[in-house]
Scaffold this motif. Structure first.
Motif, mmCIF file in Angstrom:
data_model
loop_
_atom_site.group_PDB
_atom_site.id
_atom_site.type_symbol
_atom_site.label_atom_id
_atom_site.label_comp_id
_atom_site.label_asym_id
_atom_site.label_seq_id
_atom_site.Cartn_x
_atom_site.Cartn_y
_atom_site.Cartn_z
ATOM 1 N N ALA A 193 0.837 -1.207 0.000
ATOM 2 C CA ALA A 193 0.000 0.000 0.000
ATOM 3 C C ALA A 193 0.868 1.252 0.000
ATOM 4 C CB ALA A 193 -0.938 -0.010 1.204
ATOM 5 N N ALA A 194 1.936 1.239 0.798
ATOM 6 C CA ALA A 194 2.834 2.399 0.856
ATOM 7 C C ALA A 194 3.551 2.589 -0.477
ATOM 8 C CB ALA A 194 3.842 2.223 1.990
ATOM 9 N N THR A 195 3.925 1.495 -1.124
ATOM 10 C CA THR A 195 4.581 1.572 -2.431
ATOM 11 C C THR A 195 3.635 2.162 -3.468
ATOM 12 O OG1 THR A 195 5.945 -0.337 -1.888
ATOM 13 C CG2 THR A 195 5.784 0.243 -4.203
ATOM 14 N N ASN A 196 2.396 1.687 -3.464
ATOM 15 C CA ASN A 196 1.413 2.222 -4.414
ATOM 16 C C ASN A 196 1.168 3.706 -4.172
ATOM 17 O OD1 ASN A 196 1.149 -0.284 -5.584
ATOM 18 N ND2 ASN A 196 -0.620 -0.866 -4.348
ATOM 19 N N ARG A 197 1.098 4.103 -2.906
ATOM 20 C CA ARG A 197 0.884 5.507 -2.570
ATOM 21 C C ARG A 197 2.068 6.356 -3.029
ATOM 22 N NH1 ARG A 197 -3.119 9.076 -1.764
ATOM 23 N NH2 ARG A 197 -2.866 10.339 0.087
ATOM 24 N N MET A 198 3.289 5.848 -2.828
ATOM 25 C CA MET A 198 4.488 6.566 -3.258
ATOM 26 C C MET A 198 4.485 6.741 -4.778
ATOM 27 S SD MET A 198 7.686 5.995 -4.841
ATOM 28 C CE MET A 198 7.953 4.253 -4.655
ATOM 29 N N MET A 199 4.157 5.680 -5.523
ATOM 30 C CA MET A 199 4.133 5.773 -6.987
ATOM 31 C C MET A 199 3.030 6.715 -7.462
ATOM 32 S SD MET A 199 5.188 2.003 -8.373
ATOM 33 C CE MET A 199 3.943 1.070 -7.508
ATOM 34 N N GLU A 200 1.923 6.730 -6.741
ATOM 35 C CA GLU A 200 0.826 7.642 -7.078
ATOM 36 C C GLU A 200 1.261 9.095 -6.931
ATOM 37 O OE1 GLU A 200 -3.266 9.070 -4.897
ATOM 38 O OE2 GLU A 200 -2.584 7.016 -4.560
ATOM 39 N N LEU A 201 1.943 9.407 -5.818
ATOM 40 C CA LEU A 201 2.400 10.781 -5.586
ATOM 41 C C LEU A 201 3.469 11.191 -6.594
ATOM 42 C CD1 LEU A 201 2.535 10.890 -1.681
ATOM 43 C CD2 LEU A 201 0.760 11.781 -3.192
ATOM 44 N N GLU A 202 4.357 10.264 -6.916
ATOM 45 C CA GLU A 202 5.373 10.581 -7.918
ATOM 46 C C GLU A 202 4.737 10.798 -9.279
ATOM 47 O OE1 GLU A 202 8.703 7.942 -7.966
ATOM 48 O OE2 GLU A 202 9.544 8.889 -6.179
ATOM 49 N N GLY A 203 3.693 10.004 -9.593
ATOM 50 C CA GLY A 203 2.979 10.191 -10.854
ATOM 51 C C GLY A 203 2.320 11.556 -10.943
ATOM 52 N N VAL A 204 1.761 12.020 -9.832
ATOM 53 C CA VAL A 204 1.139 13.351 -9.804
ATOM 54 C C VAL A 204 2.169 14.420 -10.151
ATOM 55 C CG1 VAL A 204 0.170 15.078 -8.231
ATOM 56 C CG2 VAL A 204 -0.687 12.750 -8.178
ATOM 57 N N LEU A 205 3.374 14.291 -9.589
ATOM 58 C CA LEU A 205 4.416 15.284 -9.856
ATOM 59 C C LEU A 205 4.960 15.177 -11.282
ATOM 60 C CD1 LEU A 205 6.369 15.096 -6.476
ATOM 61 C CD2 LEU A 205 4.776 16.882 -7.213
ATOM 62 N N LEU A 206 5.107 13.954 -11.770
ATOM 63 C CA LEU A 206 5.686 13.765 -13.104
ATOM 64 C C LEU A 206 4.741 14.208 -14.214
ATOM 65 C CD1 LEU A 206 7.496 10.347 -12.592
ATOM 66 C CD2 LEU A 206 8.561 12.569 -12.979
ATOM 67 N N LYS A 207 3.434 14.265 -13.965
ATOM 68 C CA LYS A 207 2.467 14.683 -14.986
ATOM 69 C C LYS A 207 2.446 16.201 -15.184
ATOM 70 C CE LYS A 207 -0.642 10.779 -14.401
ATOM 71 N NZ LYS A 207 -1.907 10.321 -13.805
ATOM 72 N N LEU A 208 3.036 16.935 -14.261
ATOM 73 C CA LEU A 208 3.069 18.390 -14.376
ATOM 74 C C LEU A 208 4.025 18.822 -15.488
ATOM 75 C CD1 LEU A 208 3.274 19.321 -10.605
ATOM 76 C CD2 LEU A 208 1.331 19.694 -12.116
ATOM 77 N N PRO A 209 3.859 20.043 -16.018
ATOM 78 C CA PRO A 209 4.875 20.551 -16.957
ATOM 79 C C PRO A 209 6.246 20.567 -16.277
ATOM 80 C CG PRO A 209 2.932 21.978 -16.913
ATOM 81 C CD PRO A 209 2.759 20.960 -15.822
ATOM 82 N N GLU A 210 7.257 20.122 -16.998
ATOM 83 C CA GLU A 210 8.612 19.970 -16.456
ATOM 84 C C GLU A 210 8.595 19.047 -15.238
ATOM 85 O OE1 GLU A 210 9.999 23.969 -15.778
ATOM 86 O OE2 GLU A 210 10.451 24.255 -17.892
ATOM 87 N N GLY A 211 7.824 17.972 -15.364
ATOM 88 C CA GLY A 211 7.592 17.032 -14.262
ATOM 89 C C GLY A 211 8.832 16.486 -13.580
#
Length: 201
Positions: A134-152
């Protein structure tokens, strides 16, 4: 008789030599002062060191605040970040710390890791492995949110280095990098649902 008077004279001279004894001080039976620092004394030393090291030129900053103890909080006290952005960075760091502790990976900040207490987990599904997944999935989710931004990638790296790695040198980052940090923290704030109303820009 002569020896007794010599001893008395020597005792009088010794009593007058040096500085006078401190009054109202706890002492051992041998006369030595008991050294014990109070919490207030320790706190005052720590605050003075923090003031001279991190806030030497600043005036009116609450150096005793818990926010003055880490880079993200110091940037908040400097006025570079809003309370919403600081709260998002704190929650991001909390989620990352949970991920590292549950998966057995040493925390990447040198100041916070214990190399000799790192353990993995067995292959079977236990409560710990479910929590780690669960913690791994949450970490990947948060990183995905940041990477989707411009200049992610730049946004993700800046947020990670400030919130998790706690690099003090980033406190004086240039304006474009500060914009990446603010963009990432704002997006994390709304993704994590820390506030229902958007902050006035």
């Amino acid at each position: 008789m002569f020896e007794a008077s010599t001893r008395i004279a020597a005792a009088k001279r010794a009593g007058k030599a040096g500085r006078p004894r401190k009054a109202d001080v706890a002492r051992y039976p041998g006369g030595q002062i008991k050294h014990g620092e109070t919490e207030r004394e320790v706190r005052s030393v720590a605050i003075a060191a923090r003031q001279s090291h991190h806030f030497s030129g600043a005036k009116g900053v609450d150096v005793g605040s818990p926010f003055a103890g880490y880079t993200l909080g110091r940037m908040f006290l400097d006025g570079k970040l809003t309370a919403h952005e600081r709260a998002a960075g704190d929650e991001y760091a909390r989620q990352m710390a949970r991920y590292y502790s549950l998966t057995g990976i040493p925390f990447p900040s040198v100041r916070a890791q214990s190399l000799f207490s790192v353990k993995g987990f067995e292959g079977e599904t236990t409560e710990r492995t479910r929590a780690a997944m669960a913690a791994t999935n949450r970490m990947m989710e948060l990183e995905g949110v940041l990477l989707k931004l411009p200049e992610g990638p730049r946004v993700k790296t800046t947020v990670f280095n400030v919130c998790v790695m706690d690099y003090e040198v980033l406190r004086t980052m240039p304006e474009p990098q500060l914009a990446w940090l603010k963009r990432g923290l704002t997006e994390l704030h709304w993704h994590l649902g820390l506030s229902r109303e958007r902050e006035a820009v």
